[in-house]
Design an enzyme around this catalytic site. Structure first.
Site, mmCIF file in Angstrom:
data_model
loop_
_atom_site.group_PDB
_atom_site.id
_atom_site.type_symbol
_atom_site.label_atom_id
_atom_site.label_comp_id
_atom_site.label_asym_id
_atom_site.label_seq_id
_atom_site.Cartn_x
_atom_site.Cartn_y
_atom_site.Cartn_z
ATOM 1 C CB ALA A 60 -0.940 0.003 1.210
ATOM 2 C CB THR A 97 0.648 6.889 0.497
ATOM 3 O OG1 THR A 97 2.045 6.865 0.176
ATOM 4 C CG2 THR A 97 0.325 5.688 1.370
ATOM 5 C CG PHE A 106 -4.512 -1.096 4.929
ATOM 6 C CD1 PHE A 106 -5.886 -1.091 5.064
ATOM 7 C CD2 PHE A 106 -3.976 -1.262 3.666
ATOM 8 C CE1 PHE A 106 -6.720 -1.267 3.983
ATOM 9 C CE2 PHE A 106 -4.790 -1.440 2.564
ATOM 10 C CZ PHE A 106 -6.165 -1.436 2.722
ATOM 11 C CG HIS A 153 -4.156 -9.642 -0.818
ATOM 12 N ND1 HIS A 153 -3.384 -8.821 -0.013
ATOM 13 C CD2 HIS A 153 -3.711 -10.906 -0.605
ATOM 14 C CE1 HIS A 153 -2.526 -9.574 0.665
ATOM 15 N NE2 HIS A 153 -2.693 -10.830 0.323
ATOM 16 C CB VAL A 175 8.202 3.867 -2.745
ATOM 17 C CG1 VAL A 175 8.592 2.914 -3.868
ATOM 18 C CG2 VAL A 175 8.001 3.087 -1.462
#
Length: 392
Positions: A53, A57, A64, A177, A372
């Site tokens: 995740a 962002t 989370f 997922h 990142v």
């Protein structure tokens, strides 16, 4: 957005450690680590990426477990509610003023954390860079160097569909997922990528049906008869479409999970970006960057005990309890029967780029504490793509 998806998940108490502090490498340390990362990627002939995740962002999609993550805020609200109840019980007297005031600024908090929809969210620099590294060779005029692809496969735990909005081919992407935009035929397994959010969860029917064309086999020929003019009738599959979003206790999709294990076993280097590595069995995939296995007939056949549930059974134990998948239950004696082992790849380990600590930091080849996007922007230049790759 992510909050809406999280609200659809069934109740589950064990969501891992949330709200851990974010740390940043110094400018000098970061520059050195990005140079090392570029060297590792250059040395590796097969690199696989695992994303979480944290790479989304900057697109406005909250994570989370970050300081302001969805589950971090959820735990904070529960703690505040619990403390209020204890306080009221001690005083044995409810304060009317406290009852009428805004609940801990909840409305303001929701306003501040309000984010764009999955539909309007756009891929970040990291999403675009990863797609570029998989689909585009470097160009060089240096006779001592050669053009090459730096990444071979990408595995994501994200359901936001942002990888699918880049140039990344579906064959190079494993989605563990599920995807908020994807529904799948329960009969022929055809995928449908929508421009709207799929509103169900847990592999449930979406209310739509498969329109994939299927060719029925031709009718049997009578004895001595001639072949008919048509080879078979074409008809719509009409199977029930279901969402691909996993709930807590849903098993990982076999094709995506097996492919992920195979790709990571082949990898000489595994790059973990924006993931806390706290959801199993996905988090444990990074260990294949240090474990030499083998691949036979395109199937995962090594006994790695990575488990079959997408949850962490023990927050306080970095070595989480994991169940074995059925494909890894073969005995050692059966392995000795005519196994053709492919040459074992060299292993450069795994690299983690994440602001928070993870359970796998200790054995990582390199840990980078930075955003990142910042790492990928500088890495693209180091690898020879220049500073204008994103505009080409």
């Amino acid at each position: 957005m992510s909050a809406g998806y999280a609200e659809r998940l069934s109740a589950y108490p064990n969501k891992g450690k949330c709200g851990l502090p974010e740390n940043y490498d110094t400018s000098r340390s970061l520059s050195s680590k990005i140079s090392i990362l570029a060297q590792l990627l250059t040395q590796s002939s097969y690199t696989v990426v695992l994303t979480g995740a944290g790479i989304s962002t900057s697109a406005g999609i909250p994570d989370f477990r970050g300081p302001n993550g969805i589950w971090t805020r959820e735990q904070g609200k529960k703690m505040k509610t619990s403390n209020k109840k204890k306080k009221r019980k001690r005083s044995n007297n409810d304060d009317p003023l406290e009852q009428t005031t805004n609940s801990d600024g909840q409305d303001e908090e929701e306003r501040q954390t309000k984010s764009p929809s999955f539909v309007t969210a756009k891929p970040t620099l990291t999403h675009r860079a990863l797609a570029h590294l998989i689909t585009t060779k470097t160009t060089t005029t240096d006779p001592k160097q050669h053009s090459r692809y730096y990444l071979q496969h990408l595995i994501t735990q994200n359901i936001d569909g942002l990888h699918g909005k880049t140039s990344l081919p579906r064959s190079k992407l494993s989605i563990l997922h599920g995807d908020i935009f994807t529904e799948k035929c329960s009969k022929c397994h055809q995928e449908y990528i929508r421009k709207f959010e799929i509103t169900t969860i847990g592999l449930q029917p979406t209310g739509r049906y498969c329109t994939n064309s299927l060719v029925a086999p031709p009718p049997p020929l009578p004895t001595g008869g001639e072949s008919p003019n048509n080879d078979g009738a074409t008809a719509s599959c009409n199977g029930v479409l279901i969402d691909t979003l996993l709930d807590w206790e849903d098993a990982l999709p076999d094709l995506e999970w097996n492919t992920s294990q195979i790709e990571c076993a082949k990898a000489e280097l595994i790059l973990c970006l924006g993931t806390s590595l706290r959801i199993e069995p996905a988090g444990g995939l990074c260990q294949l960057g240090t474990t030499v296995g083998y691949v036979e007939a395109g199937a995962a056949d090594w006994n790695l005990d990575l488990g079959d549930e997408r949850n962490n059974d023990d927050d306080d134990d970095a070595t989480t309890k994991k169940k074995k998948r059925g494909s890894s239950s073969s005995s050692s004696s059966s392995r000795k029967k005519k196994k053709k082992r492919q040459p074992q790849p060299k292993k450069l380990g795994y690299v983690i780029v994440n602001l928070q600590e993870t359970p796998y930091d200790e054995n990582a080849t390199l840990v980078i504490r930075a955003r990142v996007d910042d790492v990928m922007e500088r890495l693209m230049i180091k690898l020879g793509y220049g500073d204008d790759w994103d505009s080409k």
